[in-house]
Structures are given as C-alpha cells and as structure tokens.
Design a protein around this motif. Sequence first.
Motif, mmCIF file in Angstrom:
data_model
loop_
_atom_site.group_PDB
_atom_site.id
_atom_site.type_symbol
_atom_site.label_atom_id
_atom_site.label_comp_id
_atom_site.label_asym_id
_atom_site.label_seq_id
_atom_site.Cartn_x
_atom_site.Cartn_y
_atom_site.Cartn_z
ATOM 1 N N PRO A 20 3.313 10.084 16.323
ATOM 2 C CA PRO A 20 3.180 8.629 16.130
ATOM 3 C C PRO A 20 2.085 8.053 17.009
ATOM 4 C CG PRO A 20 5.118 9.147 17.451
ATOM 5 C CD PRO A 20 4.595 10.462 16.922
ATOM 6 N N LEU A 21 1.521 6.943 16.556
ATOM 7 C CA LEU A 21 0.446 6.296 17.297
ATOM 8 C C LEU A 21 0.983 5.709 18.597
ATOM 9 C CD1 LEU A 21 -2.593 5.596 16.845
ATOM 10 C CD2 LEU A 21 -1.837 3.357 16.066
ATOM 11 N N SER A 22 0.314 6.053 19.699
ATOM 12 C CA SER A 22 0.689 5.509 21.010
ATOM 13 C C SER A 22 -0.596 5.074 21.705
ATOM 14 C CB SER A 22 1.414 6.564 21.845
ATOM 15 O OG SER A 22 0.658 7.759 21.929
ATOM 16 N N PRO A 23 -0.984 3.791 21.531
ATOM 17 C CA PRO A 23 -2.273 3.310 22.023
ATOM 18 C C PRO A 23 -2.495 3.574 23.511
ATOM 19 C CG PRO A 23 -1.253 1.685 20.592
ATOM 20 C CD PRO A 23 -0.218 2.740 20.840
ATOM 21 N N GLN A 24 -3.715 4.031 23.826
ATOM 22 C CA GLN A 24 -4.107 4.283 25.208
ATOM 23 C C GLN A 24 -5.266 3.395 25.630
ATOM 24 O OE1 GLN A 24 -2.306 6.599 27.046
ATOM 25 N NE2 GLN A 24 -1.037 6.623 25.199
ATOM 26 N N ARG A 25 -5.990 2.857 24.674
ATOM 27 C CA ARG A 25 -7.152 2.021 24.941
ATOM 28 C C ARG A 25 -6.916 0.632 24.351
ATOM 29 N NH1 ARG A 25 -7.974 6.092 27.738
ATOM 30 N NH2 ARG A 25 -9.800 7.433 27.587
ATOM 31 N N LYS A 26 -7.856 -0.287 24.604
ATOM 32 C CA LYS A 26 -7.763 -1.645 24.057
ATOM 33 C C LYS A 26 -8.595 -1.819 22.792
ATOM 34 C CE LYS A 26 -5.693 -4.423 25.649
ATOM 35 N NZ LYS A 26 -4.254 -4.731 25.411
ATOM 36 N N ASN A 27 -9.302 -0.760 22.381
ATOM 37 C CA ASN A 27 -10.152 -0.802 21.198
ATOM 38 C C ASN A 27 -9.757 0.324 20.258
ATOM 39 O OD1 ASN A 27 -11.849 -2.828 22.509
ATOM 40 N ND2 ASN A 27 -12.654 -1.112 23.710
ATOM 41 N N VAL B 31 -8.245 6.242 14.560
ATOM 42 C CA VAL B 31 -7.363 6.613 13.457
ATOM 43 C C VAL B 31 -8.252 6.983 12.277
ATOM 44 C CG1 VAL B 31 -5.650 5.834 11.774
ATOM 45 C CG2 VAL B 31 -5.399 5.207 14.179
ATOM 46 N N VAL B 32 -8.077 8.202 11.787
ATOM 47 C CA VAL B 32 -8.835 8.661 10.624
ATOM 48 C C VAL B 32 -7.922 8.559 9.401
ATOM 49 C CG1 VAL B 32 -10.231 10.509 9.642
ATOM 50 C CG2 VAL B 32 -10.048 10.283 12.129
ATOM 51 N N SER B 33 -8.283 7.661 8.506
ATOM 52 C CA SER B 33 -7.512 7.436 7.285
ATOM 53 C C SER B 33 -8.179 8.223 6.156
ATOM 54 C CB SER B 33 -7.481 5.933 6.962
ATOM 55 O OG SER B 33 -6.869 5.699 5.716
ATOM 56 N N GLY C 275 -6.062 10.989 21.607
ATOM 57 C CA GLY C 275 -6.574 9.684 21.207
ATOM 58 C C GLY C 275 -7.046 9.607 19.780
ATOM 59 N N VAL C 276 -6.705 10.603 18.957
ATOM 60 C CA VAL C 276 -7.114 10.608 17.548
ATOM 61 C C VAL C 276 -5.882 10.886 16.690
ATOM 62 C CG1 VAL C 276 -8.622 11.625 15.801
ATOM 63 C CG2 VAL C 276 -9.394 11.487 18.172
ATOM 64 N N TRP C 277 -5.653 10.013 15.711
ATOM 65 C CA TRP C 277 -4.527 10.174 14.804
ATOM 66 C C TRP C 277 -5.034 10.223 13.370
ATOM 67 C CZ3 TRP C 277 -4.597 7.265 19.145
ATOM 68 C CH2 TRP C 277 -3.604 7.517 20.103
ATOM 69 N N ALA C 278 -4.280 10.883 12.505
ATOM 70 C CA ALA C 278 -4.689 11.022 11.105
ATOM 71 C C ALA C 278 -3.630 10.452 10.175
ATOM 72 C CB ALA C 278 -4.938 12.485 10.772
ATOM 73 N N HIS C 279 -4.091 9.908 9.059
ATOM 74 C CA HIS C 279 -3.194 9.365 8.035
ATOM 75 C C HIS C 279 -3.815 9.677 6.685
ATOM 76 C CE1 HIS C 279 -1.559 5.826 5.600
ATOM 77 N NE2 HIS C 279 -0.486 6.510 5.947
ATOM 78 N N PHE C 280 -3.019 10.155 5.758
ATOM 79 C CA PHE C 280 -3.530 10.438 4.410
ATOM 80 C C PHE C 280 -3.174 9.300 3.479
ATOM 81 C CE2 PHE C 280 -2.767 12.201 0.098
ATOM 82 C CZ PHE C 280 -4.099 12.422 -0.227
ATOM 83 N N GLN D 43 -3.142 -0.117 3.755
ATOM 84 C CA GLN D 43 -1.980 0.764 3.864
ATOM 85 C C GLN D 43 -1.935 1.481 5.205
ATOM 86 O OE1 GLN D 43 -1.103 3.118 0.239
ATOM 87 N NE2 GLN D 43 -2.650 1.867 -0.802
ATOM 88 N N THR D 44 -3.100 1.854 5.712
ATOM 89 C CA THR D 44 -3.130 2.544 6.999
ATOM 90 C C THR D 44 -2.763 1.600 8.143
ATOM 91 O OG1 THR D 44 -4.806 4.091 6.180
ATOM 92 C CG2 THR D 44 -4.536 3.934 8.566
ATOM 93 N N LEU D 45 -3.205 0.346 8.064
ATOM 94 C CA LEU D 45 -2.823 -0.635 9.080
ATOM 95 C C LEU D 45 -1.323 -0.905 9.029
ATOM 96 C CD1 LEU D 45 -5.932 -2.929 8.750
ATOM 97 C CD2 LEU D 45 -5.178 -1.843 10.875
ATOM 98 N N ALA D 46 -0.732 -0.852 7.840
ATOM 99 C CA ALA D 46 0.721 -0.978 7.735
ATOM 100 C C ALA D 46 1.393 0.216 8.409
ATOM 101 C CB ALA D 46 1.128 -1.075 6.268
ATOM 102 N N TRP D 47 0.802 1.399 8.256
ATOM 103 C CA TRP D 47 1.322 2.615 8.909
ATOM 104 C C TRP D 47 1.213 2.506 10.434
ATOM 105 C CZ3 TRP D 47 -1.738 6.311 11.604
ATOM 106 C CH2 TRP D 47 -1.075 7.484 11.960
ATOM 107 N N ILE D 48 0.114 1.920 10.919
ATOM 108 C CA ILE D 48 -0.062 1.716 12.366
ATOM 109 C C ILE D 48 0.994 0.755 12.900
ATOM 110 C CG2 ILE D 48 -1.605 0.713 14.106
ATOM 111 C CD1 ILE D 48 -3.958 1.796 12.457
ATOM 112 N N GLY D 49 1.312 -0.263 12.105
ATOM 113 C CA GLY D 49 2.412 -1.162 12.427
ATOM 114 C C GLY D 49 2.211 -1.955 13.704
ATOM 115 N N ASP D 50 3.269 -2.079 14.496
ATOM 116 C CA ASP D 50 3.242 -2.904 15.709
ATOM 117 C C ASP D 50 2.272 -2.391 16.762
ATOM 118 O OD1 ASP D 50 5.041 -4.701 14.701
ATOM 119 O OD2 ASP D 50 6.797 -3.816 15.691
#
Length: 303
Positions: free
Chosen positions: A3-10, A38-40, A55-60, A71-78
């Motif tokens: 799951p995405l766990s942000p480490q940076r502010k960008n 995030v690579v969609s 620091g790199v996540w993937a979504h298909f 759809q990918t931003l919905a997957w990223i969520g909160d």
Amino acid sequence: MKPLSPQRKNLVLVRAGDGSLHQEWLGFSYGVRDFDVVVSYYSRDAYSRHVVEDGVWAHFCPGGKWEGLYQTLAWIGDALKSYDFVWLPDDDIETSAQSVNTLFELMRRYELSVGQPSLTADSYFTHFIFVNCPGIKVRWSNYIEIMVPCLARDLLLAVLPHFKESMSGFGLDYIWCRLPATGERGAAIIDAVQVRHTRPVGQVLLSKMSERGLSPKEEQAKLDAVFGITEPVTPLVYGLRTITGRNVFGLRRVCWPMVWGHLKLVLRIPPRGRRYGLGRIHQLVRRQLNRKCDLSVLPSERG
C-alpha cells in the motif's frame, strides 16, 4: 503491491505503457528524489515488468490518460492528502530526478497552483509558447498544457471530477488556470526547468479514441459547456520573471523579452529550421499583440 505510504511532500503520477521513460526520472536512489512516484500502467505487460523499489508504487489500470488518472487517484485514496503537489507527465518525457526536484521547488517558491516545465527546443510540441525561452525563469500564462502539468493538491481535487469522463483531457489546459482554487497568478510555465518531449503529439491518443468512437474536440466542447466557455482560448503569457530577477507584466510588454530569447536560439539553427522558427515567433508576436487574455475566475459549473 504494498500500500502507498507517502514519504515525501511531492508526488509524480505517470500513466505508463511499454515504452515509458519514467525509469530515467528516478535517479540513482530514493535519497536524491524529493518526490514519490506512482506508475499507473495501462499496459499489462509493462505492469508485469515493474521493478519494486523504495518510494515507487505501481497500479494497473487500462484506458486513456485522464480516466486512468482518475481511477488511480481513487486507488491512492486518503494518502493523496499527504502531498502538496502532484506532477502528471506523459510517459514519453525525457528528464532527470534533479529537474523534477527543481520543478517542485519552484512550484512552491512561486506559490503556483498549476504549472509546467518548458520544452527543449528539439521537443515535439503543439504550441510554440511552451518551448523554453532563454533568459527567462518563469512565465505566467492562461494555459498549462495537458502534457506535463503539475498541480497543487487543492486544485487537483477541484478539477479531479472532470478527469473521470475524459480520455483526451482536452479543455483542462485552460480550465485549471481559472478555477477559484488557482488564485491570482497561480498558473505558469517554468523556463528554469526544461524537459524533452520525445514522440509526435497525439498520434496514439487519436487512434485509441477513434477505436472507441470518441473525439477530443467533442470532449473539449462538453467541458466548455460545463463552464460556459464559448470562445476559443489562445495560449498567452501575461507576465514573466527574468533570470536577473526583473518582473514584467502585460501582454505587449512580455512579448519582446520572449522574442529576444527565442531569436537567440532560432538564429543558431540551419536555414530550413530557422525559417520555421521565425514563423512561429511571428505567430507568437501576433497573438501577444492582438489577442485578449481572460483571467476572470470561471463561474460555478453549469448543470
């Protein structure tokens, strides 16, 4: 995928296919980057070859750029709330981690809500105004193209619903420059950063949209109707800051520093390309001197 766990502010969020250049943007280690990625993937084969790293996540997510981003931003969520800025480049952009770091740094320094790096002189481009202008650091504009936009989180959330039904993104380029969340002087081309667009503009998009019976112009017309836009919007620059720190404002006044900067480049290229370059500079002058730049805040969406 973890799951995405942000480490940076960008955040860099890229829709990627088989020939994506995003690996070049990552630098040698997560330590040199001031951004998560995030690579969609819209290609299942490319997704299957994704390399797991810090620091790199993937979504298909198959489909077009903008519906896929939705759809990918919905997957990223909160987790999106952890980021101040999100860059949404095409996957055929040639750049470096340091250049992307600088892009985010200048977005923050100039308090921009939407911006983009300039394009190198050897890039494929649609509008000449986005080609890098020597001697200039930043140019405030009424238009930020859909190729490489960087958005502040609040503006991204404001415009996000319009990604859902859009494959092409046409019309977004001037809509997000005039939303309430953008603010005054909130949209700019950042000449201090250059990226190279490596492929012809729009060929793959037009082919895929045609297969689905869709048209970029029809999508643009629908978005224009939502906001009551009835006239074509021309990309213009209404303010700039030179590398020496001088600010210039006004369509006519900013014209001449841009002309001088572009002439320095055009006069150094072979005659055939020089003729084309001079023609584009002439077009820029005509537009800057004769067109009007509407910066009024757009009304609420019309039902």
